[in-house]
Design a protein around this motif. Structure first.
Motif, short mmCIF file in Angstrom:
data_model
loop_
_atom_site.label_atom_id
_atom_site.label_comp_id
_atom_site.label_asym_id
_atom_site.label_seq_id
_atom_site.Cartn_x
_atom_site.Cartn_y
_atom_site.Cartn_z
N ALA A 182 20.53 22.71 -9.46
CA ALA A 182 19.08 22.89 -9.56
C ALA A 182 18.65 24.21 -8.93
O ALA A 182 17.84 24.95 -9.51
N LEU A 183 19.17 24.52 -7.75
CA LEU A 183 18.79 25.76 -7.07
C LEU A 183 19.27 26.98 -7.85
O LEU A 183 18.56 27.99 -7.94
N ARG A 184 20.45 26.89 -8.43
CA ARG A 184 20.94 28.01 -9.24
C ARG A 184 20.06 28.20 -10.47
O ARG A 184 19.81 29.33 -10.90
N SER A 185 19.59 27.11 -11.06
CA SER A 185 18.71 27.23 -12.22
C SER A 185 17.38 27.86 -11.83
O SER A 185 16.68 28.40 -12.70
N LEU A 186 17.03 27.81 -10.55
CA LEU A 186 15.81 28.45 -10.05
C LEU A 186 16.06 29.89 -9.61
O LEU A 186 15.19 30.52 -9.00
N GLY A 187 17.24 30.41 -9.91
CA GLY A 187 17.55 31.80 -9.61
C GLY A 187 18.03 32.05 -8.20
O GLY A 187 18.08 33.22 -7.77
N GLN A 188 18.43 31.01 -7.49
CA GLN A 188 18.85 31.18 -6.10
C GLN A 188 20.37 31.41 -6.01
O GLN A 188 21.14 31.01 -6.89
N GLU A 189 20.77 32.02 -4.91
CA GLU A 189 22.18 32.25 -4.63
C GLU A 189 22.71 31.04 -3.86
O GLU A 189 22.21 30.72 -2.78
N VAL A 190 23.71 30.38 -4.43
CA VAL A 190 24.21 29.13 -3.86
C VAL A 190 25.73 29.21 -3.75
O VAL A 190 26.41 29.64 -4.68
#
Length: 730
Positions: free
Chosen positions: A152-160
């Protein structure tokens, strides 16, 4: 978690070391320093906050009906708002999630899992007694929350990132190496690491972006230690490496000496005496300058095994560049099944794992061990199998796809995976040893290198067939490219569950498939409007079972080379706990199919098509569904679905309405209806044979469009044109 009693000590006895800070002010100060070139943050693009994702899950998941399996679209909105609050303040976020359980911490992991099992038992006892969800004091995270939050966080453009060793260590290392403005988490180990400031997520206020910073330098001033001495203090107090019990005798001696020197009695001991006493002991150990580089001073009188344990604990806090004592190079480690896969596969497994895209494969191939935490399962329910048992054949085929390619069928030197799975009846004293099983294909099993690195339409076909074979659903190949990927995945999963769980009924299948079909057309707001008149403990288990299955879909897709994009396997595309629960109550209440599908003719048509495909596949394997509608649990009274005149013969005749839902759920208010108690018409669904069965790349959270998939792939051929898999590159 963390150092025993340390954070409480700071809160109660070191107020000067617990500072309320504004993250916006810290970010502005960080930018100023970076522009002036005064710190190592000069190379950073913007102020960076490293986030311990595991510590945030409880605060992130604020959705109401947590027992139902997850309100995933609402959760996505929560995550989006949380991220936007920081990015609007000019703060860059980097997330870390636990990727492994280090063996030296296995017993701590087991102890926590057993404790959570006790809490889950209380949850089910409450639901069965009251027909409602218990209070937040028994809150349990939905199954798979950490796994799906990464995507989910990666789909929001975050670095995970997913860790390949202890996540706390990687977080502290990253923050120190990149000069980050802080670490946002909830673990007192971050006080011990000589890294970025530790900021409490538990005390974070999102409206003002303020929280409490635990100042390690302020702590050192208060207790008379240096930052370099904090790791030994942590080990003597007790942490996840050095158990509190192992060092009890040292703390007892230190406390006795402290009382004597400070003229205190046990009854009149000041708050925090234990921490102060151990701090005084640690301070006294380094008497000469030449001893300062020793991990454990010789003046500490401990046995050889305890000294070795303390050294291991202290080393766990030493970040790169801190000490000449090596912690170990992860890249130099040997892997569990080196002779079963190529070096390219090992490299790809690690890369996928770190990028949070390699669910299961790294743990299996590189470590030979896999674990699964607690699931909402009722240990008193003997009818439904635990999810670990249900998905064991699926996992074995995934292991087989990863490790058995190129074998001649010999069982000699067959690899075995160590499974640490939490389920009722498993004491977790030792892992289950599970052997891989080859998938069933009409041709030789393809090599992993071909599946992962090969190109061309034939390889794509191989990937799809391998994926479907893991779930024993090869017949669904003609649906590939013809229905949405998320629905194909849901159909595979429900079919697999039906084949494994012989107590599943046609009503359960109707609930699973109808909610998957209807979810595509619902907004988060519509899902939140659903009100459940009662909770069924069985529906709770079925919801968790489905979500756990999505994790197995991820593992199967990754092992098969990615025939389906990760986004299609996310729960927000095929599952909502509240919606599923409402469909379950309706299906078992005898609701007509048209109503079950929200009166939408296209949804009904798609539902019937998927259900017929499932029934046909199951019938070929000797599994015939039965209609077995279930009343609410004893003492619970609900109102059956709209326009329904039949009821289950064994149900309570005094069902009453207790609320209403919208969006395909309950619609009656208040007053009860009268129902014909004489005739059962459950067999009206002509699609079911009611005879007894013999056994008693990540796409983000957007809503898929209705109808056919927008993919241009078209249908695949059930069997490739070759008798043997092609060579790589063909």
């Amino acid at each position: 978690m963390g150092v025993k009693g340390l954070q409480h000590f700071m809160d109660s006895c070191c107020p000067a070391a617990c500072v309320t800070v504004s993250l916006r002010d810290m970010a502005r100060h960080d930018v100023t320093q970076r522009l002036q070139g005064c710190t190592s943050t000069a190379n950073a693009t913007s102020p960076t906050l490293v986030v311990d994702g595991m510590a945030c899950l409880r605060s992130w998941y604020s959705c109401k009906d947590w027992v139902c399996g997850g309100q995933w679209r609402e959760y996505m909105d929560v995550l989006k708002g949380w991220v936007e609050a920081f990015t609007s303040a000019g703060i860059r976020l980097v997330f870390f999630f636990d990727g492994v359980v280090e063996e030296k911490k296995r017993q701590v992991w087991v102890k926590r899992r057993r404790r959570v099992n006790g809490e889950i038992s209380k949850v089910f006892r409450h639901m069965k007694a009251c027909g409602e969800q218990p209070g937040r004091e028994l809150f349990c995270l939905p199954s798979g929350l950490a796994t799906f939050t990464c995507f989910a966080l990666r789909s929001l453009g975050q670095e995970v990132f997913c860790s390949v060793r202890e996540a706390d260590y990687e977080i502290a290392s990253y923050a120190r190496q990149h000069g980050c403005m802080g670490i946002l988490g909830q673990d007192s180990d971050f006080i011990i690491y000589d890294s970025a400031p530790y900021l409490s997520v538990a005390k974070l206020r999102m409206d003002s972006l303020t929280t409490v910073m635990y100042d390690r330098h302020g702590l050192c001033r208060a207790i008379g230690l240096t930052v370099a001495q904090l790791p030994l203090l942590a080990c003597l107090l007790g942490n996840d490496v050095v158990s509190e019990e192992k060092m009890q005798h040292i703390r007892n001696d230190a406390t006795a000496a402290y009382r004597t020197n400070h003229h205190t009695t046990h009854s009149g001991a000041p708050p925090g005496q234990k921490v102060l006493a151990v701090s005084h002991l640690v301070s006294s150990l380094w008497g000469r300058e030449e001893q300062e580089n020793e991990l454990i001073p010789q003046s500490l009188d401990v046995s050889a095994p305890h000294r070795e344990l303390l050294e291991s604990g202290v080393c766990s806090y030493l970040l790169p560049g801190h000490h000449t004592f090596p912690r170990g190079d992860i890249s130099a480690q040997s892997f569990a099944f080196e002779k079963h896969v190529s070096p390219e596969i090992f490299k790809a497994c690690r890369e996928k794992h770190v990028a949070t895209e390699g669910f299961m494969v790294y743990s299996v191939v590189c470590q030979g061990v896999i674990e699964c935490s607690n699931t909402l399962e009722d240990e008193e329910d003997a009818e439904l199998l635990p999810q670990a048992v249900v998905y064991k054949p699926c996992r074995q085929r995934i292991y087989g796809l990863l490790l058995l390619h190129g074998r001649d069928g010999s069982s000699v030197d067959l690899p075995a995976i160590r499974e640490w799975f939490v389920y009722p009846g498993n004491p977790l004293k030792e892992p289950d040893m599970v052997h891989p099983v080859a998938i069933s294909l009409p041709y030789e099993q393809p090599s992993l290198d071909l599946l992962w690195f090969g190109i061309g339409p034939e390889v794509s076909t191989l990937r799809v067939m391998s994926f479907l074979s893991i779930f024993d659903c090869q017949e669904f190949c003609d649906l590939y490219g013809d229905v949405e990927d998320a629905l194909l995945a849901a159909l595979c999963l429900v079919t697999y569950i039906v084949l494994q769980v012989h107590t599943l009924s046609q009503e359960d299948v109707d609930a699973y498939l109808s909610q998957a079909v209807c979810l595509r057309l619902k907004s988060p707001a519509e899902l939140q409007q659903i009100k459940l008149p009662v909770l069924s403990s069985r529906a709770v288990q079925l919801g968790s079972l489905y979500v756990r299955g999505l994790g197995n879909l991820l593992g199967a897709s990754c092992a098969s080379g990615g025939p389906l994009p990760n986004g299609a396997l996310m729960p927000w595309h095929s599952f909502d706990g509240r919606l599923f629960h409402s469909k379950y109550l309706l299906a078992h209440g005898g609701t007509e199919e048209t109503v079950l599908l929200d009166g939408d003719s296209s949804c009904l048509s798609l539902f019937l098509r998927l259900r017929e495909k499932l029934i046909e596949t199951c019938r070929k394997r000797g599994r015939v569904l039965q209609s077995r509608p279930r009343a609410p649990e004893p003492g619970h009274r609900v109102t059956p679905g709209p326009r329904t005149r039949e009821r289950h013969a064994g149900c309570d005749e005094n069902w009453r309405g207790k609320g209403e839902t919208t969006g395909g759920g309950w619609s009656e208010r208040g007053e009860a209806r009268e129902y014909d108690s004489g005739e059962r018409r459950w067999q009206r669904r002509g699609h079911f044979n009611t005879r007894s069965h013999p056994h008693g790349h990540d796409e983000g959270p957007q809503t898929p469009s209705r109808g056919r998939s927008s993919s241009s792939r078209g249908r695949i051929r059930p069997t490739p044109r070759w008798s043997q898999p092609p060579a790589p590159g063909t």
